[in-house]
Design an enzyme around this catalytic site. Structure first.
Site, PDB file in Angstrom:
ATOM      1  N   ASN A  74       0.822  -1.214   0.000  1.00  0.00           N
ATOM      2  CA  ASN A  74       0.000   0.000   0.000  1.00  0.00           C
ATOM      3  C   ASN A  74       0.846   1.250   0.000  1.00  0.00           C
ATOM      4  O   ASN A  74       1.977   1.264   0.493  1.00  0.00           O
ATOM      5  CB  ASN A  74      -0.961   0.008   1.191  1.00  0.00           C
ATOM      6  N   LEU A  78      -0.102   8.654   4.211  1.00  0.00           N
ATOM      7  CA  LEU A  78      -0.498   9.303   5.465  1.00  0.00           C
ATOM      8  C   LEU A  78      -1.679  10.249   5.264  1.00  0.00           C
ATOM      9  O   LEU A  78      -1.710  11.357   5.805  1.00  0.00           O
ATOM     10  CB  LEU A  78       0.703  10.020   6.099  1.00  0.00           C
ATOM     11  N   CYS A 135       7.334   5.183   8.425  1.00  0.00           N
ATOM     12  CA  CYS A 135       6.445   5.108   7.264  1.00  0.00           C
ATOM     13  C   CYS A 135       7.293   5.063   5.996  1.00  0.00           C
ATOM     14  O   CYS A 135       8.137   5.935   5.778  1.00  0.00           O
ATOM     15  CB  CYS A 135       5.515   6.311   7.217  1.00  0.00           C
ATOM     16  N   ILE A 198       6.841  -4.887  13.537  1.00  0.00           N
ATOM     17  CA  ILE A 198       7.577  -4.021  12.642  1.00  0.00           C
ATOM     18  C   ILE A 198       6.605  -3.223  11.784  1.00  0.00           C
ATOM     19  O   ILE A 198       5.438  -3.603  11.615  1.00  0.00           O
ATOM     20  CB  ILE A 198       8.501  -4.862  11.696  1.00  0.00           C
ATOM     21  N   THR A 200       5.812  -1.779   7.824  1.00  0.00           N
ATOM     22  CA  THR A 200       5.859  -2.465   6.530  1.00  0.00           C
ATOM     23  C   THR A 200       7.249  -2.386   5.904  1.00  0.00           C
ATOM     24  O   THR A 200       8.043  -1.498   6.218  1.00  0.00           O
ATOM     25  CB  THR A 200       4.846  -1.809   5.578  1.00  0.00           C
TER      26      THR A 200
HETATM   27  C1  DHB Z   1       1.539   4.288   5.264  1.00  0.00           C
HETATM   28  C2  DHB Z   1       2.168   4.492   6.468  1.00  0.00           C
HETATM   29  C3  DHB Z   1       2.830   3.435   7.067  1.00  0.00           C
HETATM   30  O1  DHB Z   1       3.482   3.548   8.249  1.00  0.00           O
HETATM   31  C4  DHB Z   1       2.842   2.197   6.456  1.00  0.00           C
HETATM   32  O2  DHB Z   1       3.487   1.185   7.024  1.00  0.00           O
HETATM   33  C5  DHB Z   1       2.231   2.013   5.255  1.00  0.00           C
HETATM   34  C6  DHB Z   1       1.567   3.057   4.667  1.00  0.00           C
HETATM   35  C7  DHB Z   1       0.888   5.386   4.514  1.00  0.00           C
HETATM   36  O3  DHB Z   1       0.095   6.162   5.051  1.00  0.00           O
HETATM   37  O4  DHB Z   1       1.166   5.491   3.325  1.00  0.00           O
END
Ligand code: DHB
Length: 329
Positions: A74, A78, A135, A198, A200
């Site tokens: 994905n 945010l 992220c 963890i 992603t």
């Molecule tokens: C998003 C943020 C994350 O921390 C993640 O692991 C995957 C996607 C995001 O908002 O794009």
């Protein structure tokens, strides 16, 4: 043998107590409104909200999701309403549900994290703050603070200073590093009370029809069962060097057995994320199954099982009635 009424399923992060170790994984349940149709939010350990930024964000261009083998990629970017609307709408609503709330925060600079922490400091009803420094969907890799020990420390020190001593801080780390224990040590010495392990993994899918990256944001975060062994490894490594620090383990948990694996590796709590999209009750199922497994293995409490895989005496597992559950899904 213990039973459901004598078994102690509770867990602690900093000085905050949670009746169960089951948390939603940030980003997979927004602020909980949709999940509340399926079970009372007060029945799980806590709702961990989608990472919130200072200002409203529209997120990245579509497509934002791709299916992958045993997982999902994905690139949301945010998306969210910003801290003002979040504090005005989401927190009061969660409080009406008697949910325990862990607020995930995300900033583009060290200062932004501190400003977010200052906004949360005096808000009643917040059980902990998860600091998302990992992220993957940001403009450049320099913004993934969790990939660098100096940046990780700076963010957590700033949050610790501004939020005061009352709200526990949980740092969410990335597996996309050479040595996750180095980052873990750094954030703990900077004031983190717990760790979420963890986030992603950075991934990409190329559409072979268009012959271009599938996601609008090109790269995305990989989640789901595909990453579970990476997550279990990270929890095991970090628990080995920081055995007293509570870890919330996550990465592809779909069943009580999956969650048990994380507890044995050293997690004091577990989050269910990607599985929620296919089954909104997944977290309740995992909660019930994990409790049953722990009781049937003869544990009197969750905490007795935390890090059990690190024990030298592997015959202990046999004494606890290990049967033929080695095969897995
Ligand atoms: C998003 C943020 C994350 O921390 C993640 O692991 C995957 C996607 C995001 O908002 O794009």
């Amino acid at each position: 043998m213990h039973n459901a009424s004598t078994f102690d399923f509770s867990t602690k992060i900093g000085h905050t107590w949670f009746p169960t170790p089951l948390f939603t994984a940030s980003g997979c349940a927004s602020s909980g409104k949709e999940l509340a149709q399926f079970f009372p939010l007060s029945e799980i350990g806590a709702v961990v909200t989608k990472s919130i930024a200072l200002k409203p964000r529209l997120g990245r261009p579509t497509p934002r999701m791709a299916e992958t083998p045993s997982g999902m990629l994905n690139s949301i970017g945010l998306q969210g309403p910003g801290i003002d609307a979040f504090l005005a709408d989401d927190i009061p609503w969660l409080m009406t549900q008697n949910a325990r709330i862990v607020v995930s925060i995300s900033g583009e600079t060290v200062d932004e994290y501190s400003i977010l922490a200052r906004r949360l400091r005096s808000v009643p009803g917040i059980s902990a703050v998860e600091v998302n420094i990992s992220c993957p969907n940001v403009e450049n890799r320099g913004l993934v603070f969790a990939c660098d020990p100096v940046s990780s420390r700076a963010v957590i020190e700033g949050v610790r200073r501004t939020i005061g001593g009352d709200i526990p801080i949980i740092a969410k780390l990335s597996p996309d590093v050479t040595d996750i224990t180095e980052i873990a040590r750094e954030v703990v010495s900077a004031g983190a009370d717990g760790l979420s392990l963890i986030n992603t993994l950075l991934g990409m899918v190329i559409n072979t029809q268009t012959m271009r990256p599938h996601l609008g944001g090109k790269t995305g975060g990989l989640s789901g069962p595909a990453i579970r062994p990476v997550a279990v490894r990270a929890v095991y490594q970090v628990h080995q060097v920081l055995p007293k620090i509570p870890i919330i383990g996550m990465g592809g948990i779909r069943s009580g057995r999956d969650a048990f694996e994380f507890i044995l590796a050293g997690a004091s709590g577990v989050s269910v994320g990607t599985a929620i999209f296919g089954n909104p009750r997944a977290i309740m199922d995992v909660q019930n199954e994990l409790k049953e497994i722990l009781i049937s293995r003869g544990f009197a409490s969750l905490s007795e099982a935390v890090g059990y895989a690190h024990r030298e005496d592997s015959t202990g597992a046999l004494q606890r009635g290990a049967d033929s559950e080695e095969s897995e899904g």
